[in-house]
Design an enzyme around this catalytic site. Structure first.
Site, PDB file in Angstrom:
ATOM      1  N   ALA B  90       9.029 -10.598  13.942  1.00 10.17           N
ATOM      2  CA  ALA B  90       9.160 -12.025  14.231  1.00 10.17           C
ATOM      3  C   ALA B  90      10.616 -12.465  14.345  1.00 10.17           C
ATOM      4  CB  ALA B  90       8.462 -12.833  13.146  1.00 10.17           C
ATOM      5  N   LYS B  91      11.535 -11.654  13.821  1.00 12.40           N
ATOM      6  CA  LYS B  91      12.984 -11.962  13.898  1.00 12.40           C
ATOM      7  C   LYS B  91      13.268 -13.383  13.421  1.00 12.40           C
ATOM      8  CE  LYS B  91      13.755  -8.160  16.687  1.00 12.40           C
ATOM      9  NZ  LYS B  91      12.421  -7.617  16.956  1.00 12.40           N
ATOM     10  N   ARG B  92      12.610 -13.819  12.367  1.00 12.42           N
ATOM     11  CA  ARG B  92      12.825 -15.167  11.868  1.00 12.42           C
ATOM     12  C   ARG B  92      14.094 -15.244  11.027  1.00 12.42           C
ATOM     13  NH1 ARG B  92       9.120 -15.652  15.300  1.00 12.42           N
ATOM     14  NH2 ARG B  92       7.285 -16.964  14.964  1.00 12.42           N
TER      15      ARG B  92
END
Lengths: 247, 247
Positions: B90-92
Site C-alpha cells: 500500500a506504500k502508505r
C-alpha cells in the site's frame, strides 16, 4: 480548466485562501462508523462552503472503515459543490504501473481535482499523476511533524537540505511539462518555507504552496505572494468544534 | 506469533521464499471490473497456495475500482488461507494521527499481517504501524524503478546513499523496540542489496529483505542468508500468464 486555474478562480471569487481539511478522526465522531464520518464531513461542508477556496478530504480516515468508509468518501466528495476544488489527501506514490492505478482512483473513480503524493519513489513514479494537465499534484516536500527532520531535512553535499532538492527537482524537472505540481510545506517551519521559495521562485504554476493557518507562516504566505494563489491547509481541528462553525 | 515468525514458519513449511504479488492490472483482466480483479486473484491464489511463503496484494489495483474494488480486496484477502502471511502493498505513510488510521485500515479492518510504507515522513509517522509487535512493516528503501536514483540514491555528506541511511535509521532506531520492520530493496540492484546488508547486518527481526525473483539478486538472496528468511517479491507477471499456473 486546470486545477490551479480552478483554484485561482475560486480563491478570487470567495476572496479566501482557506482550504478546509475533511479529517473525520474517530475521536471526534458521534459514533465510530462510516456513516458518522460522512455526517461529520457533510456538516463541515454545509457550514463552510461559502467561505473556502478548497476542501481536502483525508483518505485515511475513510479507509479505516473499509468498504463502507470508501462509500462515505465518495458521498463526501459528492457533497462538495462543483466549483470548489478538491485536494485528495492520500500521500500515494509507487512505481509507474501502480501509480497509474492510484491516479485512476483519484482522478477518474473519485473525480478529485488534485492529490497529494510522496516523492520517495522518484520522478517516474509520479508521471502517471502529472501527465494529465487538468489535474494538480501536491508533492510532499517539508512536512509539519517532528519526524520531518529524519529524512526530509538531511543535508546534501551541496549544503542544501533534501527537501529543497525535492522542491527543485519536482518543479523544474518532474512537473516541468504542465507546471501542474504544488509543494506541501508545513507552515510550522517558516524558515523552510523561505528557503524553498528562494530556491524555486516560480514553483509549479506560479506558486501554490501548502501551508497551515494559525501558524507563524500563514502571515508569511499571505504577504509574500500577493499575485499568486497560496493555499492555506487548515486542518478541521478547531473549525469542526465551533457551533455554529465560524472560521 | 509475530509476522516474521509466521513468515519464517510458513517459509520453512513449504520450503519456499516465494511471495506472489496479487496485482490485478486492468490490462490483464477479462473485463475492466472489480469482479474480474477478484476472480483474477482468486485463481492465482487457488493455483499457487501450496507453494508460496506469502501473498502481496497491491491496494492500488483494487482502489481504482472504488467501493467495489475495496470489496474485491476484502474478498481476495478472505480467499487467502489463514496460515499464509499477507503483505498489503500500500506504500502508505503520513503524520502520526493519519498513519494511525492507515494502520487501523491495514491491520484491523483488512486484518493483514504486514504492510508496505514510505519513510519520507520520518519515524514518528511510522510508529502507528510499528507499535504492534505482532505486525510487520516493510519500509521502502531502494526500489527497482529507474526513478529510485532521483531521491533514494542521493549521496549524503558521509558518502553513503540516502537509502543506506534509511535502512540504518529504520532498523536501528524506528523499529528497534519490536524489530518488526523489513526493508523493500528492489532486486534489480544487486550492489544496493550488498551495501544495505553490509550496513545493517542484522536488519529488523533477523533480516527479511524484499527482493524480486527472476533477477540477478534472487540468487544473492538465497545464498547470502541461509539462516534467515528472505522474502522474494514475485510480481504476478509471468505467473498469471501460465495456464495452468506453474511457477
Amino acid at each position: 480548466m486546470s486545477f490551479f486555474e480552478k483554484l485561482t478562480q475560486r480563491a478570487h471569487d470567495v476572496n479566501s485562501l482557506l482550504c478546509v481539511g475533511l479529517d473525520p478522526h474517530k475521536a471526534e465522531l458521534e459514533e465510530d462508523s462510516a456513516e458518522a464520518a460522512f455526517k461529520f464531513c457533510q456538516r463541515l461542508i454545509e457550514e463552510t462552503k461559502d467561505l473556502v477556496a478548497a476542501y481536502k478530504p483525508n483518505a485515511a480516515f475513510f479507509e479505516a472503515y473499509g468498504v463502507e468508509g470508501w462509500a462515505a468518501l465518495q458521498r463526501t466528495l459528492a457533497a462538495i459543490p462543483e466549483e470548489i476544488p478538491i485536494v485528495l489527501d492520500a500521500k500515494r506514490g509507487d512505481i509507474g504501473s501502480t501509480s497509474e492505478a492510484y491516479a485512476s482512483s483519484a482522478f477518474q473513480t473519485l473525480k478529485c481535482d488534485s492529490v497529494t503524493v510522496s516523492p520517495y519513489l522518484g520522478g517516474d513514479g509520479l508521471q502517471p499523476f502529472l501527465k494529465d494537465p487538468s489535474r494538480g499534484v501536491w508533492v510532499l516536500c517539508k512536512t509539519s511533524n517532528p519526524g520531518s527532520q529524519d529524512i526530509q531535512a538531511l543535508q546534501l553535499p551541496s549544503g542544501e537540505p533534501l527537501y529543497v532538492h525535492v522542491a527543485k527537482v519536482c518543479c523544474l524537472q518532474w512537473a516541468k511539462e504542465h507546471s501542474n505540481a504544488g509543494l506541501v510545506v508545513g507552515a510550522t517551519d517558516v524558515e523552510a518555507m523561505r528557503v524553498i521559495r528562494e530556491a524555486v521562485p516560480e514553483p509549479c504554476h506560479g506558486g501554490p504552496s501548502a501551508c497551515e493557518s494559525n501558524s507563524p507562516a500563514s502571515q508569511h504566505c499571505h504577504s509574500s505572494r500577493k499575485n499568486r494563489p497560496t493555499i492555506i491547509l487548515e486542518h478541521h481541528t478547531g473549525l469542526s468544534k465551533q457551533e455554529p462553525c465560524n472560521p
